[in-house]
Design an enzyme around this catalytic site. Sequence first.
Site, PDB file in Angstrom:
ATOM      1  N   ASP A 254     -47.246  98.040 -71.074  1.00 33.50           N
ATOM      2  CA  ASP A 254     -47.862  98.002 -69.747  1.00 33.50           C
ATOM      3  C   ASP A 254     -48.920  99.090 -69.603  1.00 33.50           C
ATOM      4  O   ASP A 254     -49.833  98.970 -68.803  1.00 33.50           O
ATOM      5  CB  ASP A 254     -46.784  98.163 -68.680  1.00 33.50           C
ATOM      6  CG  ASP A 254     -45.967  96.894 -68.573  1.00 33.50           C
ATOM      7  OD1 ASP A 254     -46.342  96.007 -67.799  1.00 33.50           O
ATOM      8  OD2 ASP A 254     -44.984  96.769 -69.334  1.00 33.50           O
ATOM      9  N   LYS A 265     -41.311  97.600 -70.642  1.00 32.58           N
ATOM     10  CA  LYS A 265     -40.108  97.217 -69.926  1.00 32.58           C
ATOM     11  C   LYS A 265     -38.930  98.129 -70.243  1.00 32.58           C
ATOM     12  O   LYS A 265     -38.715  98.501 -71.405  1.00 32.58           O
ATOM     13  CB  LYS A 265     -39.749  95.762 -70.273  1.00 32.58           C
ATOM     14  CG  LYS A 265     -38.546  95.206 -69.569  1.00 32.58           C
ATOM     15  CD  LYS A 265     -38.580  95.415 -68.082  1.00 32.58           C
ATOM     16  CE  LYS A 265     -39.824  94.768 -67.464  1.00 32.58           C
ATOM     17  NZ  LYS A 265     -39.938  95.165 -66.035  1.00 32.58           N
TER      18      LYS A 265
HETATM   19  O1  MRU Z   1     -41.856  93.599 -65.008  1.00 32.16           O
HETATM   20  P1  MRU Z   1     -42.696  92.710 -65.893  1.00 32.16           P
HETATM   21  O2  MRU Z   1     -42.069  91.409 -66.189  1.00 32.16           O
HETATM   22  O3  MRU Z   1     -44.108  92.593 -65.392  1.00 32.16           O
HETATM   23  O4  MRU Z   1     -42.783  93.543 -67.289  1.00 32.16           O
HETATM   24  C1  MRU Z   1     -43.510  92.993 -68.333  1.00 32.16           C
HETATM   25  C2  MRU Z   1     -43.486  93.836 -69.566  1.00 32.16           C
HETATM   26  O5  MRU Z   1     -42.942  94.919 -69.624  1.00 32.16           O
HETATM   27  C3  MRU Z   1     -44.292  93.317 -70.731  1.00 32.16           C
HETATM   28  O6  MRU Z   1     -43.707  93.698 -71.941  1.00 32.16           O
HETATM   29  C4  MRU Z   1     -45.705  93.885 -70.663  1.00 32.16           C
HETATM   30  O7  MRU Z   1     -46.218  93.717 -69.390  1.00 32.16           O
HETATM   31  C5  MRU Z   1     -46.622  93.262 -71.674  1.00 32.16           C
HETATM   32  S1  MRU Z   1     -47.006  91.645 -71.257  1.00 32.16           S
HETATM   33  C6  MRU Z   1     -48.061  91.129 -72.481  1.00 32.16           C
END
Ligand code: MRU
Length: 374
Positions: A254, A265
């Site tokens: 992220d 995550k």
């Molecule tokens: O809370 P989320 O579902 O938005 O978290 C998503 C993640 O952590 C993904 O691994 C990250 O955004 C990469 S998506 C290509």
Amino acid sequence: MPSCPPSPPDPVPDRDPASYRALVHPEGARYIEALDQRALPHAVVTARIADADTAALAIRRMWVRGAPLIGAVGAYGLALALDRDASDAALTKAHAALDATRPTAVNLRWALDRVRAAVARLPEPERADAAWREADAIRREDEAINHAIGTHGLALIRAIAARKGGPVNVMTHCNAGALATCGWGTATAPLFLAHTEGLALHVWVSETRPRLQGANLTAWEMGRRGVPHTLFADAAAALLMRCGDVDLILVGADRVAANGDVGNKIGTYGKALAARDNGVPFYVALPSPTLDPALASGDAIPIEARSPDEVLAVTGRDHYGHTTTVAIAPEGTRAINYAFDVTPARLVTGLVTERGIAAAERDALVAMFPERFG
Ligand code: MRU
């Protein structure tokens, strides 16, 4: 409302052949359509987003989620706001409102700043059209970036396959798939390309409590594309590695700091620690919009804390096919819900970017993306 100026047709080579798309901007439309991912895997529901407030709601409530997709929807949100009011004040207000929806994925701020920069010097009447064009460009580029990440990550899988002879067992966490992007996914792109070229592959899908992006979304995508996969409880990750059942870990991101620390995550850090302890290569798929050169280290990555209710209850389908939410803890239980964690660069084997694989360190990132470090 004038219809959208025709954007050039989608010249995306290597388009994701999937039968589903997280986000669509119908040709000439002044709205977008997104899969409401809260309904997956039990129902495929498309939400029409035709104003900036709905775009913000869709991000905050996680109809749409995943860093690149959040960025793209944010960009379209700004275009929708400018359709209503293209003044400087409205631009600033909409940028702030969309930016405030979720704090960790830097793609959101990156996309909003890019659209604002593209329109700020234009006369008001031209701003909305320019914003739609910029949002379309962000969507197309995301798909191309992910395909490029796929080709570099594919080399890792081919190398293991050549060495191993049998199926390559790849573990992933959360959903960094096509559902989290505008096509291919980041961590999943190498998997989908490997499967398409007939490489023997098996994917370990971590359920990813509390919102179960692995169980609900990644398992769904693997199933839709026919990729062999097995779902496991997050807590089983270390055992699977210790038993030698994991050849490679591929996860998304992220926000990646200038020194290579990775925000992703919740649960990613724990997998990186177990990977190091068991000698399992741990790679992070990094599209360049997810790089945050302004942050010296991961200590400054903002960690989203979401509602404790997401931990205290779980949603699924009951015997009658109804989607329902049930409490899993005693009434009144206190809960905490950090949505992301930070994996130190020292635990990352490499960053798989659209320009190649970089070491998780500043010099390597500067060498690969000099324009991002100014
Ligand atoms: O809370 P989320 O579902 O938005 O978290 C998503 C993640 O952590 C993904 O691994 C990250 O955004 C990469 S998506 C290509």
